[in-house]
Design a protein around this motif. Structure first.
Motif, PDB file in Angstrom:
ATOM      1  N   PRO A 177      58.997  87.538  47.585  1.00 56.99           N
ATOM      2  CA  PRO A 177      57.730  87.265  47.301  1.00 56.99           C
ATOM      3  C   PRO A 177      56.812  87.561  48.211  1.00 56.99           C
ATOM      4  O   PRO A 177      56.985  87.968  49.383  1.00 56.99           O
ATOM      5  N   PHE A 178      55.568  88.085  47.514  1.00 54.42           N
ATOM      6  CA  PHE A 178      54.383  88.700  48.171  1.00 54.42           C
ATOM      7  C   PHE A 178      54.305  87.953  49.518  1.00 54.42           C
ATOM      8  O   PHE A 178      54.036  88.785  50.687  1.00 54.42           O
ATOM      9  N   ASP A 179      53.871  86.820  49.671  1.00 54.44           N
ATOM     10  CA  ASP A 179      53.448  86.033  50.795  1.00 54.44           C
ATOM     11  C   ASP A 179      54.567  86.295  51.847  1.00 54.44           C
ATOM     12  O   ASP A 179      54.220  86.345  53.259  1.00 54.44           O
ATOM     13  N   ASP A 180      55.720  85.982  51.532  1.00 53.43           N
ATOM     14  CA  ASP A 180      56.863  86.211  52.427  1.00 53.43           C
ATOM     15  C   ASP A 180      57.200  87.753  52.886  1.00 53.43           C
ATOM     16  O   ASP A 180      57.409  87.749  54.027  1.00 53.43           O
ATOM     17  N   ALA A 181      56.789  88.647  51.993  1.00 53.24           N
ATOM     18  CA  ALA A 181      57.225  90.046  52.525  1.00 53.24           C
ATOM     19  C   ALA A 181      56.005  90.512  53.566  1.00 53.24           C
ATOM     20  O   ALA A 181      56.246  91.148  54.624  1.00 53.24           O
ATOM     21  N   ARG A 182      54.783  89.977  53.199  1.00 52.97           N
ATOM     22  CA  ARG A 182      53.502  90.481  54.179  1.00 52.97           C
ATOM     23  C   ARG A 182      53.913  89.561  55.497  1.00 52.97           C
ATOM     24  O   ARG A 182      53.763  90.291  56.697  1.00 52.97           O
ATOM     25  N   ARG A 183      54.575  88.451  55.472  1.00 50.61           N
ATOM     26  CA  ARG A 183      54.598  87.832  56.777  1.00 50.61           C
ATOM     27  C   ARG A 183      55.719  88.296  57.649  1.00 50.61           C
ATOM     28  O   ARG A 183      55.633  88.427  58.908  1.00 50.61           O
ATOM     29  N   LEU A 184      56.897  88.535  56.790  1.00 52.00           N
ATOM     30  CA  LEU A 184      58.012  89.045  57.522  1.00 52.00           C
ATOM     31  C   LEU A 184      57.873  90.590  58.007  1.00 52.00           C
ATOM     32  O   LEU A 184      58.508  90.854  59.025  1.00 52.00           O
ATOM     33  N   VAL A 222      54.441  99.631  54.852  1.00 52.83           N
ATOM     34  CA  VAL A 222      55.378 100.118  54.078  1.00 52.83           C
ATOM     35  C   VAL A 222      56.468  99.032  54.147  1.00 52.83           C
ATOM     36  O   VAL A 222      57.210  98.714  53.067  1.00 52.83           O
ATOM     37  N   ALA A 223      56.827  98.235  55.259  1.00 48.30           N
ATOM     38  CA  ALA A 223      57.791  97.499  55.331  1.00 48.30           C
ATOM     39  C   ALA A 223      57.794  96.266  54.226  1.00 48.30           C
ATOM     40  O   ALA A 223      58.701  95.743  53.790  1.00 48.30           O
ATOM     41  N   GLY A 224      56.425  95.732  54.457  1.00 52.88           N
ATOM     42  CA  GLY A 224      56.090  94.636  53.287  1.00 52.88           C
ATOM     43  C   GLY A 224      56.418  95.114  51.869  1.00 52.88           C
ATOM     44  O   GLY A 224      56.920  94.322  51.087  1.00 52.88           O
ATOM     45  N   TYR A 225      56.045  96.422  51.596  1.00 54.33           N
ATOM     46  CA  TYR A 225      56.259  96.726  50.243  1.00 54.33           C
ATOM     47  C   TYR A 225      57.599  97.046  49.944  1.00 54.33           C
ATOM     48  O   TYR A 225      58.036  96.929  48.849  1.00 54.33           O
ATOM     49  N   ILE A 226      58.323  97.370  50.835  1.00 54.24           N
ATOM     50  CA  ILE A 226      59.996  97.508  50.538  1.00 54.24           C
ATOM     51  C   ILE A 226      60.554  96.181  50.391  1.00 54.24           C
ATOM     52  O   ILE A 226      61.311  96.005  49.327  1.00 54.24           O
ATOM     53  N   PRO A 251      67.896  87.794  57.166  1.00 53.31           N
ATOM     54  CA  PRO A 251      68.164  89.297  56.694  1.00 53.31           C
ATOM     55  C   PRO A 251      67.002  90.073  56.172  1.00 53.31           C
ATOM     56  O   PRO A 251      66.968  91.115  56.427  1.00 53.31           O
ATOM     57  N   ARG A 252      65.960  89.309  55.739  1.00 61.14           N
ATOM     58  CA  ARG A 252      64.798  90.026  55.114  1.00 61.14           C
ATOM     59  C   ARG A 252      63.950  90.379  56.323  1.00 61.14           C
ATOM     60  O   ARG A 252      63.586  91.527  56.483  1.00 61.14           O
ATOM     61  N   GLN A 253      63.936  89.731  57.491  1.00 61.71           N
ATOM     62  CA  GLN A 253      63.196  90.193  58.683  1.00 61.71           C
ATOM     63  C   GLN A 253      63.971  91.193  59.354  1.00 61.71           C
ATOM     64  O   GLN A 253      63.264  92.009  60.016  1.00 61.71           O
ATOM     65  N   ARG A 254      65.252  91.114  59.394  1.00 60.24           N
ATOM     66  CA  ARG A 254      65.950  92.144  59.901  1.00 60.24           C
ATOM     67  C   ARG A 254      65.685  93.823  59.353  1.00 60.24           C
ATOM     68  O   ARG A 254      65.565  94.579  59.954  1.00 60.24           O
ATOM     69  N   ALA A 255      65.724  93.526  57.854  1.00 63.02           N
ATOM     70  CA  ALA A 255      65.398  94.788  57.278  1.00 63.02           C
ATOM     71  C   ALA A 255      64.163  95.284  57.574  1.00 63.02           C
ATOM     72  O   ALA A 255      63.833  96.502  57.870  1.00 63.02           O
ATOM     73  N   ALA A 256      63.143  94.370  57.523  1.00 63.86           N
ATOM     74  CA  ALA A 256      61.762  94.883  57.758  1.00 63.86           C
ATOM     75  C   ALA A 256      61.321  95.236  59.061  1.00 63.86           C
ATOM     76  O   ALA A 256      60.662  96.057  59.620  1.00 63.86           O
ATOM     77  N   SER A 257      62.085  94.245  60.275  1.00 61.36           N
ATOM     78  CA  SER A 257      62.081  95.025  61.642  1.00 61.36           C
ATOM     79  C   SER A 257      62.749  96.418  61.964  1.00 61.36           C
ATOM     80  O   SER A 257      62.098  97.133  62.307  1.00 61.36           O
ATOM     81  N   ALA A 258      64.005  96.667  61.274  1.00 65.08           N
ATOM     82  CA  ALA A 258      64.539  97.900  61.497  1.00 65.08           C
ATOM     83  C   ALA A 258      63.742  99.081  60.855  1.00 65.08           C
ATOM     84  O   ALA A 258      63.490 100.127  61.412  1.00 65.08           O
ATOM     85  N   ILE A 259      63.087  98.789  59.646  1.00 57.42           N
ATOM     86  CA  ILE A 259      62.394  99.658  59.046  1.00 57.42           C
ATOM     87  C   ILE A 259      61.073 100.005  60.103  1.00 57.42           C
ATOM     88  O   ILE A 259      60.796 101.364  60.320  1.00 57.42           O
TER      89      ILE A 259
END
Length: 216
Positions: free
Chosen positions: A197-204, A186-190, A94-102
């Motif tokens: 976690p930072f590394d997961d956010a940047r990757r996703l 922007v998606a990563g920092y959201i 679901p984190r990737q779904r959110a980042a992708s939609a953004i």
């Protein structure tokens, strides 16, 4: 001489078609006006004039600007949201779904300025990003919380972080010239704001996006 049922049905059908065309003209006029920087200040008179109808005709179709904004929001976001939802639903995280939609929304804003201005202007006096997007954003947050991937206290907070930050980023895309990786950043920092976690956010936020249905 009494009219036949067929004649009455045809007259009713013509009336419905005429009404639908007039409504569509009003919505199209609203998009033309809202799709510019100063569109926020558009009035009923402005929209009626652009559509070539009278104020009474406008009010035959809409109770006021709030109802018109909701109708325009549906026109602007329904099909796009459906395509985005269909695409991201194939992502397990679901984190990737959110980042992708953004990222899809921000990329669309970068490419389609009238659409982006309309989203920004409508959100100023209505539901941010439109009611359907509003609900879908919270639903994605709920799924992330239930999966134990978003450690935030409420889905409303997560929804507001996503939509508020995305809307602000749309404004930046319209008024400035951010770097090409801006949408991903922007998606990563959201995600980071949602407790990822930072590394997961940047990757996703940097996973390649598949094309949306109907797009090359």
């Amino acid at each position: 001489m009494a009219r036949s049922p067929v004649d009455l049905e045809r007259r009713a059908e013509i009336g419905r078609e005429r009404r639908a065309k007039t409504r569509a003209k009003i919505i199209a006029a609203a998009f033309e006006l809202f799709g510019h920087e100063n569109g926020l200040f558009s009035r009923v008179e402005d929209i009626a004039d652009r559509a070539g109808v009278t104020r009474p005709t406008f009010y035959n179709h809409f109770k006021g600007m709030e109802e018109l904004r909701e109708a325009l929001s549906d026109e602007l976001t329904h099909d796009f949201l459906a395509a985005v939802t269909q695409t991201v639903s194939q992502m397990a995280d679901p984190r990737q779904r959110a980042a992708s939609a953004i990222r899809y929304y921000l990329r669309r804003a970068r490419e389609d300025r009238p659409w982006a201005w309309s989203i920004l202007n409508m959100s100023a006096n209505g539901v941010i990003m439109g009611s359907e997007t509003y609900r879908q954003a919270e639903q994605t947050v709920i799924e992330g919380m239930e999966a134990g991937m978003l450690p935030i206290p409420s889905s409303a907070i997560g929804r507001d972080i996503i939509l508020g930050s995305t809307l602000a980023a749309i404004g930046t895309l319209l008024r400035d010239d951010p770097p090409s990786e801006y949408c991903e950043t922007v998606a990563g920092y959201i995600l980071l704001g949602l407790g990822v976690p930072f590394d997961d956010a940047r990757r996703l936020a940097s996973v390649p996006l598949p094309p949306l249905p109907g797009k090359p």
